[in-house]
Design a protein around this motif. Structure first.
Motif, PDB file in Angstrom:
ATOM      1  N   LEU A  85       3.934   8.557   6.358  1.00 38.12           N
ATOM      2  CA  LEU A  85       5.295   8.283   5.888  1.00 38.12           C
ATOM      3  C   LEU A  85       6.324   8.723   6.920  1.00 38.12           C
ATOM      4  O   LEU A  85       7.269   8.001   7.235  1.00 38.12           O
TER       5      LEU A  85
ATOM      6  N   ASP B  50       4.775   2.758   4.128  1.00 38.81           N
ATOM      7  CA  ASP B  50       6.072   2.551   3.462  1.00 38.81           C
ATOM      8  C   ASP B  50       6.162   3.430   2.217  1.00 38.81           C
ATOM      9  O   ASP B  50       5.186   3.571   1.459  1.00 38.81           O
ATOM     10  N   TRP B  51       7.320   4.016   1.988  1.00 44.09           N
ATOM     11  CA  TRP B  51       7.521   4.920   0.856  1.00 44.09           C
ATOM     12  C   TRP B  51       7.192   4.261  -0.473  1.00 44.09           C
ATOM     13  O   TRP B  51       6.432   4.800  -1.278  1.00 44.09           O
ATOM     14  N   ARG B  52       7.778   3.112  -0.728  1.00 42.47           N
ATOM     15  CA  ARG B  52       7.588   2.470  -2.023  1.00 42.47           C
ATOM     16  C   ARG B  52       6.125   2.094  -2.236  1.00 42.47           C
ATOM     17  O   ARG B  52       5.580   2.267  -3.339  1.00 42.47           O
ATOM     18  N   GLU B  53       5.465   1.607  -1.188  1.00 39.24           N
ATOM     19  CA  GLU B  53       4.051   1.261  -1.324  1.00 39.24           C
ATOM     20  C   GLU B  53       3.209   2.493  -1.614  1.00 39.24           C
ATOM     21  O   GLU B  53       2.264   2.440  -2.408  1.00 39.24           O
TER      22      GLU B  53
ATOM     23  N   VAL C 110       4.210   5.253  -3.164  1.00 44.10           N
ATOM     24  CA  VAL C 110       4.476   5.659  -4.545  1.00 44.10           C
ATOM     25  C   VAL C 110       3.728   4.754  -5.515  1.00 44.10           C
ATOM     26  O   VAL C 110       3.082   5.221  -6.460  1.00 44.10           O
TER      27      VAL C 110
ATOM     28  N   ASP D  54      13.620  10.342  -4.485  1.00 43.41           N
ATOM     29  CA  ASP D  54      13.340   9.138  -3.709  1.00 43.41           C
ATOM     30  C   ASP D  54      13.695   9.385  -2.246  1.00 43.41           C
ATOM     31  O   ASP D  54      14.860   9.464  -1.887  1.00 43.41           O
TER      32      ASP D  54
ATOM     33  N   GLY E 260      12.799   7.374   0.232  1.00 44.98           N
ATOM     34  CA  GLY E 260      12.659   6.122   0.971  1.00 44.98           C
ATOM     35  C   GLY E 260      13.755   5.907   2.011  1.00 44.98           C
ATOM     36  O   GLY E 260      13.486   5.400   3.095  1.00 44.98           O
ATOM     37  N   GLY E 261      14.978   6.322   1.704  1.00 45.52           N
ATOM     38  CA  GLY E 261      16.077   6.106   2.638  1.00 45.52           C
ATOM     39  C   GLY E 261      16.098   7.097   3.783  1.00 45.52           C
ATOM     40  O   GLY E 261      16.886   6.922   4.732  1.00 45.52           O
TER      41      GLY E 261
END
Length: 270
Positions: free
Chosen positions: A237, A243-246, A248, A261, A263-264
């Protein structure tokens, strides 16, 4: 009263000095066993082949020997008031040098077979490093840095690219425990630098716990915002491999709370 400034993390010099050659040795053994067709496989890093990835791993360790060998005139050419690159700033200083590094890798890979590159790199490190003090300031690509700190950064390079090598070849090159721990901690601390605060706790057991992200400060009990993952997922990460969302969605990361979160904020370095 403002909150107390966090003390910079320190690393055991003897453990780091053992971890770098240990992880390098694991990679060397694996690469020397690869067939030509395996060395020609794509690395997953741009247009590099596995052979070029192996050369990059050698360059990362060889850079220690080159920095040690710089003569006094080279060191004195560095302005005295130039600030030292620290472990807190190093992760953010590398991206600007990605293009020249990529060009240099191809040239370096063409100079010798992988086995010869690894043997030469290991021999030079073993000959040069033991006599050097950790507090010696060495000139590296991103600026002047304490040798002891620079050695810690080599664990990041070695662990990240060992993982790249495993994924490109299907190998299971082992990770030295101390190298994996140092890499995890450097990247966790980089997140705390990028997003200072104490509203979110990021846990990467068994190696790191950091607080980050601005917001209400947690003081006792279970933090309201918690992120937890394993070391390799965290490293992927932080370096943009995952990818963060993937992560999670795949339950590789547990994230609870409105400020959990990340991700940003990711990746931290490429």
């Amino acid at each position: 009263m403002p909150p107390a400034k966090k003390r910079a993390r320190t690393y055991d010099s003897a453990k780091i000095r053992a971890a770098v050659p240990a992880q390098f040795g694991h990679v060397r053994e694996a690469v020397e066993g690869l067939a030509p067709e395996q060395l020609a496989l794509p690395s997953g890093l741009g247009e590099w082949t596995v052979r070029e990835l192996a050369a990059h791993l050698c360059m990362g360790v060889e850079s220690v020997s080159l920095a040690i060998e710089r003569d006094r005139s080279d060191e004195e050419a560095t302005p005295a008031d130039q600030p030292l690159v620290t472990l807190a700033t190093w992760p953010f200083a590398t991206a600007a040098h990605a293009a020249p590094i990529a060009r240099g890798v191809r040239e370096y890979a063409a100079t010798a077979a992988p086995g010869a590159l690894f043997a030469r790199t290991a021999e030079r490190l073993q000959a040069l490093l033991p006599a050097q003090d950790d507090d010696r300031v060495v000139p590296i690509r991103v600026g002047p840095m304490r040798l002891g700190d620079y050695l810690v950064t080599r664990t990041v390079e070695l662990v990240v690219h060992t993982d790249d090598l495993n994924r490109a070849t299907g190998l299971s090159v082992p990770f030295d425990r101390q190298a994996l721990a140092a890499c995890t901690r450097v990247l966790a601390d980089a997140l705390a630098v990028k997003a200072p605060g104490a509203s979110t706790e990021v846990r990467v057991p068994p190696y790191a716990v950091v607080q980050c992200v601005a917001g209400p400060r947690h003081t006792r009990g279970t933090p309201p915002n918690v992120v937890e993952t394993d070391p390799l997922t965290w490293i992927r990460l932080a370096t943009g491999r995952t990818d963060w969302r993937e992560a999670v969605d795949a339950a590789q990361v547990s994230a609870s709370g409105e400020r959990a979160d990340l991700g940003g904020l990711l990746p931290l370095m490429g």
